[in-house]
Design a protein around this motif. Structure first.
Motif, PDB file in Angstrom:
ATOM      1  N   THR A 457      39.369 -12.967  -4.969  1.00 59.34           N
ATOM      2  CA  THR A 457      40.737 -12.604  -5.323  1.00 59.34           C
ATOM      3  C   THR A 457      41.177 -11.452  -4.436  1.00 59.34           C
ATOM      4  O   THR A 457      40.491 -10.436  -4.316  1.00 59.34           O
ATOM      5  CB  THR A 457      40.853 -12.222  -6.818  1.00 59.34           C
ATOM      6  OG1 THR A 457      42.202 -11.827  -7.087  1.00 59.34           O
ATOM      7  CG2 THR A 457      39.913 -11.100  -7.204  1.00 59.34           C
ATOM      8  N   ASN A 458      42.312 -11.628  -3.790  1.00 62.16           N
ATOM      9  CA  ASN A 458      42.785 -10.658  -2.792  1.00 62.16           C
ATOM     10  C   ASN A 458      43.968  -9.864  -3.342  1.00 62.16           C
ATOM     11  O   ASN A 458      45.120 -10.108  -3.007  1.00 62.16           O
ATOM     12  CB  ASN A 458      43.181 -11.394  -1.509  1.00 62.16           C
ATOM     13  CG  ASN A 458      43.626 -10.436  -0.418  1.00 62.16           C
ATOM     14  OD1 ASN A 458      43.323  -9.246  -0.451  1.00 62.16           O
ATOM     15  ND2 ASN A 458      44.360 -10.957   0.557  1.00 62.16           N
ATOM     16  N   PHE A 459      43.679  -8.887  -4.213  1.00 65.65           N
ATOM     17  CA  PHE A 459      44.768  -8.057  -4.738  1.00 65.65           C
ATOM     18  C   PHE A 459      45.262  -7.061  -3.706  1.00 65.65           C
ATOM     19  O   PHE A 459      46.323  -6.467  -3.872  1.00 65.65           O
ATOM     20  CB  PHE A 459      44.317  -7.332  -6.020  1.00 65.65           C
ATOM     21  CG  PHE A 459      42.956  -6.710  -5.936  1.00 65.65           C
ATOM     22  CD1 PHE A 459      42.761  -5.502  -5.300  1.00 65.65           C
ATOM     23  CD2 PHE A 459      41.864  -7.347  -6.496  1.00 65.65           C
ATOM     24  CE1 PHE A 459      41.511  -4.934  -5.221  1.00 65.65           C
ATOM     25  CE2 PHE A 459      40.599  -6.792  -6.427  1.00 65.65           C
ATOM     26  CZ  PHE A 459      40.417  -5.573  -5.781  1.00 65.65           C
ATOM     27  N   GLY A 460      44.518  -6.872  -2.617  1.00 67.95           N
ATOM     28  CA  GLY A 460      44.963  -5.980  -1.542  1.00 67.95           C
ATOM     29  C   GLY A 460      46.214  -6.472  -0.845  1.00 67.95           C
ATOM     30  O   GLY A 460      46.911  -5.699  -0.191  1.00 67.95           O
ATOM     31  N   ALA A 461      46.513  -7.772  -1.006  1.00 67.32           N
ATOM     32  CA  ALA A 461      47.712  -8.330  -0.374  1.00 67.32           C
ATOM     33  C   ALA A 461      48.979  -7.680  -0.899  1.00 67.32           C
ATOM     34  O   ALA A 461      50.014  -7.696  -0.225  1.00 67.32           O
ATOM     35  CB  ALA A 461      47.764  -9.843  -0.596  1.00 67.32           C
ATOM     36  N   ILE A 462      48.923  -7.090  -2.100  1.00 73.89           N
ATOM     37  CA  ILE A 462      50.093  -6.396  -2.646  1.00 73.89           C
ATOM     38  C   ILE A 462      49.842  -4.898  -2.761  1.00 73.89           C
ATOM     39  O   ILE A 462      50.515  -4.208  -3.510  1.00 73.89           O
ATOM     40  CB  ILE A 462      50.489  -6.976  -4.017  1.00 73.89           C
ATOM     41  CG1 ILE A 462      49.304  -6.939  -4.989  1.00 73.89           C
ATOM     42  CG2 ILE A 462      51.020  -8.379  -3.883  1.00 73.89           C
ATOM     43  CD1 ILE A 462      49.649  -7.393  -6.380  1.00 73.89           C
ATOM     44  N   GLY A 463      48.852  -4.426  -2.016  1.00 67.15           N
ATOM     45  CA  GLY A 463      48.664  -2.987  -1.914  1.00 67.15           C
ATOM     46  C   GLY A 463      47.590  -2.392  -2.788  1.00 67.15           C
ATOM     47  O   GLY A 463      47.445  -1.170  -2.854  1.00 67.15           O
ATOM     48  N   GLY A 464      46.799  -3.218  -3.475  1.00 63.67           N
ATOM     49  CA  GLY A 464      45.751  -2.695  -4.338  1.00 63.67           C
ATOM     50  C   GLY A 464      44.558  -2.191  -3.550  1.00 63.67           C
ATOM     51  O   GLY A 464      44.365  -2.519  -2.380  1.00 63.67           O
ATOM     52  N   GLU A 465      43.717  -1.411  -4.229  1.00 63.55           N
ATOM     53  CA  GLU A 465      42.521  -0.879  -3.579  1.00 63.55           C
ATOM     54  C   GLU A 465      41.257  -1.334  -4.315  1.00 63.55           C
ATOM     55  O   GLU A 465      40.416  -2.007  -3.750  1.00 63.55           O
ATOM     56  CB  GLU A 465      42.586   0.656  -3.525  1.00 63.55           C
ATOM     57  CG  GLU A 465      41.539   1.262  -2.612  1.00 63.55           C
ATOM     58  CD  GLU A 465      41.817   2.723  -2.302  1.00 63.55           C
ATOM     59  OE1 GLU A 465      40.977   3.354  -1.648  1.00 63.55           O
ATOM     60  OE2 GLU A 465      42.889   3.233  -2.701  1.00 63.55           O
ATOM     61  N   TYR A 466      41.124  -0.962  -5.586  1.00 68.78           N
ATOM     62  CA  TYR A 466      39.984  -1.389  -6.385  1.00 68.78           C
ATOM     63  C   TYR A 466      40.484  -2.007  -7.685  1.00 68.78           C
ATOM     64  O   TYR A 466      41.587  -1.704  -8.144  1.00 68.78           O
ATOM     65  CB  TYR A 466      39.061  -0.209  -6.707  1.00 68.78           C
ATOM     66  CG  TYR A 466      38.353   0.357  -5.497  1.00 68.78           C
ATOM     67  CD1 TYR A 466      37.230  -0.275  -4.962  1.00 68.78           C
ATOM     68  CD2 TYR A 466      38.805   1.526  -4.887  1.00 68.78           C
ATOM     69  CE1 TYR A 466      36.584   0.240  -3.851  1.00 68.78           C
ATOM     70  CE2 TYR A 466      38.171   2.046  -3.783  1.00 68.78           C
ATOM     71  CZ  TYR A 466      37.057   1.399  -3.262  1.00 68.78           C
ATOM     72  OH  TYR A 466      36.429   1.915  -2.163  1.00 68.78           O
ATOM     73  N   ALA A 467      39.650  -2.851  -8.288  1.00 78.12           N
ATOM     74  CA  ALA A 467      40.004  -3.484  -9.561  1.00 78.12           C
ATOM     75  C   ALA A 467      38.721  -3.890 -10.270  1.00 78.12           C
ATOM     76  O   ALA A 467      37.609  -3.636  -9.778  1.00 78.12           O
ATOM     77  CB  ALA A 467      40.908  -4.692  -9.327  1.00 78.12           C
ATOM     78  N   THR A 468      38.857  -4.504 -11.419  1.00 83.51           N
ATOM     79  CA  THR A 468      37.722  -5.087 -12.148  1.00 83.51           C
ATOM     80  C   THR A 468      38.039  -6.553 -12.411  1.00 83.51           C
ATOM     81  O   THR A 468      38.497  -6.915 -13.497  1.00 83.51           O
ATOM     82  CB  THR A 468      37.477  -4.343 -13.484  1.00 83.51           C
ATOM     83  OG1 THR A 468      38.694  -4.342 -14.245  1.00 83.51           O
ATOM     84  CG2 THR A 468      37.054  -2.918 -13.234  1.00 83.51           C
ATOM     85  N   PRO A 469      37.846  -7.420 -11.418  1.00 83.05           N
ATOM     86  CA  PRO A 469      38.222  -8.840 -11.556  1.00 83.05           C
ATOM     87  C   PRO A 469      37.457  -9.525 -12.692  1.00 83.05           C
ATOM     88  O   PRO A 469      36.297  -9.192 -12.971  1.00 83.05           O
ATOM     89  CB  PRO A 469      37.840  -9.441 -10.202  1.00 83.05           C
ATOM     90  CG  PRO A 469      37.665  -8.281  -9.277  1.00 83.05           C
ATOM     91  CD  PRO A 469      37.231  -7.135 -10.115  1.00 83.05           C
ATOM     92  N   ILE A 470      38.118 -10.482 -13.345  1.00 80.68           N
ATOM     93  CA  ILE A 470      37.473 -11.287 -14.385  1.00 80.68           C
ATOM     94  C   ILE A 470      36.871 -12.536 -13.737  1.00 80.68           C
ATOM     95  O   ILE A 470      37.524 -13.223 -12.955  1.00 80.68           O
ATOM     96  CB  ILE A 470      38.474 -11.678 -15.481  1.00 80.68           C
ATOM     97  CG1 ILE A 470      38.986 -10.420 -16.189  1.00 80.68           C
ATOM     98  CG2 ILE A 470      37.840 -12.626 -16.487  1.00 80.68           C
ATOM     99  CD1 ILE A 470      39.998 -10.687 -17.272  1.00 80.68           C
ATOM    100  N   ILE A 471      35.630 -12.804 -14.060  1.00 84.18           N
ATOM    101  CA  ILE A 471      34.894 -13.926 -13.477  1.00 84.18           C
ATOM    102  C   ILE A 471      35.580 -15.248 -13.821  1.00 84.18           C
ATOM    103  O   ILE A 471      36.070 -15.439 -14.939  1.00 84.18           O
ATOM    104  CB  ILE A 471      33.445 -13.935 -13.997  1.00 84.18           C
ATOM    105  CG1 ILE A 471      32.732 -12.645 -13.566  1.00 84.18           C
ATOM    106  CG2 ILE A 471      32.682 -15.156 -13.502  1.00 84.18           C
ATOM    107  CD1 ILE A 471      31.431 -12.408 -14.303  1.00 84.18           C
TER     108      ILE A 471
END
Length: 551
Positions: A457-471
């Motif tokens: 999952t590429n949340f950096g495409a909207i400017g994110g840095e870190y996250a806790t993705p759900i499997i």
């Protein structure tokens, strides 16, 4: 000239119902076999429903936004004995002439009686163009087509709208109506030819007295969204509705059972007092009587100053929610964060971009990341696995099928790129771009979102840095990508020309492109140390792109 009724087919794998999102035709339109007549959203995807007949649309039986069970009639067509289209209400000579007139292609629709005639007697425009015309308030019959035979395309509609040809719906006798949109469907009319099945009253026998109905009091109940909606409207807890029907080992309740239970419950608990108002609203309140018996708070939601808006929770959005809930409450999640220094990766991509463009391919960082992940999965196979709890075993997958999460208007979709280990960077780039585009356009097939073994999952495409993705359950891990940006990094002073020096350590701080990584794992299968080693392998290949040549 018989009327043929058309039922909603099974538009997916085992789909029981769908929401009719948009009609692509209206009464009087001529359609051809296999021409799309409606868009239906299921819990898997948005699909177009094609006509089975050559004919003229006679009647629409379902309103846009209505949930329709598979097998219910949604539309009818008028055809002659030879299967050729005959316009409803037109004379035999006119109908025969219209039927004999050739169509440009399978997507052409002509309004036999509803629209002004073009010089050729027909209006040629595919469903997508007619939909655009409705959105822009343009009378499609007034648009000059620039295509072959006067065919109208989107450019013609937009040009007509920009020239001031949009319909003014606020003036004239027809104020508030859409000149080219589908005619309103009178769902409550008693004389319309509704083929939507009214399941229930005749399908159930009286198995108990009209009073003293005991609630079932189950913890779980299977039911369609339409049935649950009826239960809410009638003030019924669906887990209390008695049923003997089972599906997948769970009790199943249909709409008829809900209504029967509501009627018996009302008879047992509500006492009407002649000449006086009831002290409280009965549970069984018909939606058609809402203006009379609904509580004031319900009526207030339609007031101009209402403070909230409700959106139906169904289709793809509901499926995503159920999948996330199942994953989060089944697999104990742990997220490992790290950062890769990707100077060499940025440089490698810049060098390859011209060659990719020459081959008609837009090269992003995603194919590089996919190859690095495959390298990590080969070294640490437990991240490419599935825990089968019933069998008490962990299945280590030998295929590398990576799901790519794509944000769409309907929610997150995850198309799967199969056999990543067998494909080159350009091939991966082309496939990812194609799948992502079709997912956003809601043209992705359900089969193309199955079979994944690991997800990105590429949340950096909207400017994110870190996250806790759900499997993406039942997978074991998911990798989230932050934005590649220049951030402060510590380098050996001998490796750089300038920076913020630390004489004692012999290091300096310089700006460099970095890629934040967020790896979530199922802690039942993968330990934290294994996750860290997997992340190290991925980072090693991203920081040294030449290693990807081995993948």
């Amino acid at each position: 000239m018989p009327v043929k009724e058309f039922k909603l087919p099974d538009v997916g794998e085992g789909v029981a119902e769908g929401e009719l999102v948009t009609w692509l035709v209206e009464p009087g339109d001529r359609v051809e076999e296999d021409q799309p007549v409606a868009e239906v959203e299921t819990d898997k995807a948005l699909v177009e429903v094609p006509s089975r007949y050559d004919g003229v649309v006679e009647e629409l039986f379902v309103a846009e936004g209505e949930m329709v069970p598979v097998g219910d009639v949604i539309i009818s067509f008028r055809v002659d004995e030879d299967g050729e289209a005959t316009a409803s209400g037109a004379g035999d000579d006119t109908a025969a002439a219209d039927a004999a007139e050739p169509a440009d292609d399978a997507d052409d629709i002509s309004a036999a009686t509803e629209e002004p005639q073009t010089p050729s007697g027909r209006t040629f425009a595919p469903p997508s163009v007619r939909r655009l015309a409705r959105e822009l308030g343009v009378d499609i019959a007034a648009v000059d087509g620039s295509g072959p035979g006067g065919r109208i395309d989107e450019g013609d509609v937009r040009a007509h709208a920009e020239s001031g040809g949009a319909t003014d719906s606020s003036s004239g006798d027809d104020a508030g109506s859409d000149a080219d949109g589908p005619k309103p469907v009178d769902i409550g009319s008693s004389d319309r030819k509704s083929a939507v099945s009214k399941r229930g009253e005749s399908d159930h026998t009286e198995g108990s007295s009209a009073s003293g109905v005991e609630p079932a009091g189950r913890e779980t109940t299977l039911a369609t969204p339409a049935t649950r909606k009826v239960a809410r409207e009638l003030g019924i807890d669906i887990d209390d509705v008695p049923t003997d029907e089972m599906r997948e080992g769970e009790p199943f309740v249909d709409e008829a059972a809900v209504r029967v239970y509501a009627e018996r419950d009302t008879e047992a608990t509500v006492v009407e007092t002649a000449g006086s108002e009831p002290a409280s609203t009965p549970k069984s309140v018909s939606t058609s009587d809402a203006s009379v018996s609904a509580p004031a708070s319900v009526a207030d939601t339609d007031a101009p100053d209402a403070v909230e808006e409700t959106v139906p929770y169904r289709g793809v959005r509901r499926t995503i929610g159920k999948q996330m809930e199942r994953s989060k409450f089944t697999a104990p999640h742990v997220t490992h964060h790290d950062t890769a220094e990707v100077d060499a990766l940025v440089e490698a991509r810049e060098q390859l971009k011209p060659k990719a463009e020459a081959n008609g391919v837009k090269l992003t960082y995603m194919p590089f990341v996919m190859k690095a992940i495959v390298a990590g999965l080969k070294e640490h196979p437990y991240l490419n696995s599935e825990l089968r709890e019933d069998d008490e075993e962990i299945a280590l997958k030998r295929e590398y099928n990576l799901g790519i999460a794509v944000a769409t208007d309907a929610g997150l979709m995850v198309p799967v790129v199969k056999h990543v280990d067998e494909k080159g960077l350009f091939e991966l780039a082309e496939e990812v771009n194609d799948l992502a585009a079709r997912a956003r356009d809601r043209k992705i097939k359900p089969a193309e979102m199955k079979g994944g073994t690991f997800t990105i999952t590429n949340f950096g495409a909207i400017g994110g840095e870190y996250a806790t993705p759900i499997i993406n359950y039942p997978e074991t891990a998911i990798l989230g990508l932050g934005a590649i940006e220049e951030r402060p990094v510590v380098r050996d002073r001998s490796d750089v020309d300038e920076g913020f020096l630390d004489d004692e350590a012999g290091t300096t701080v310089v700006p460099a492109p970095t890629l934040p990584l967020s790896l979530s794992i199922d802690h039942r299968v993968v330990d934290g140390a294994v996750a860290a080693r997997f992340a190290n392998t991925v980072m090693e290949h991203l920081e040294n792109p030449l290693l990807l040549l081995n993948e």
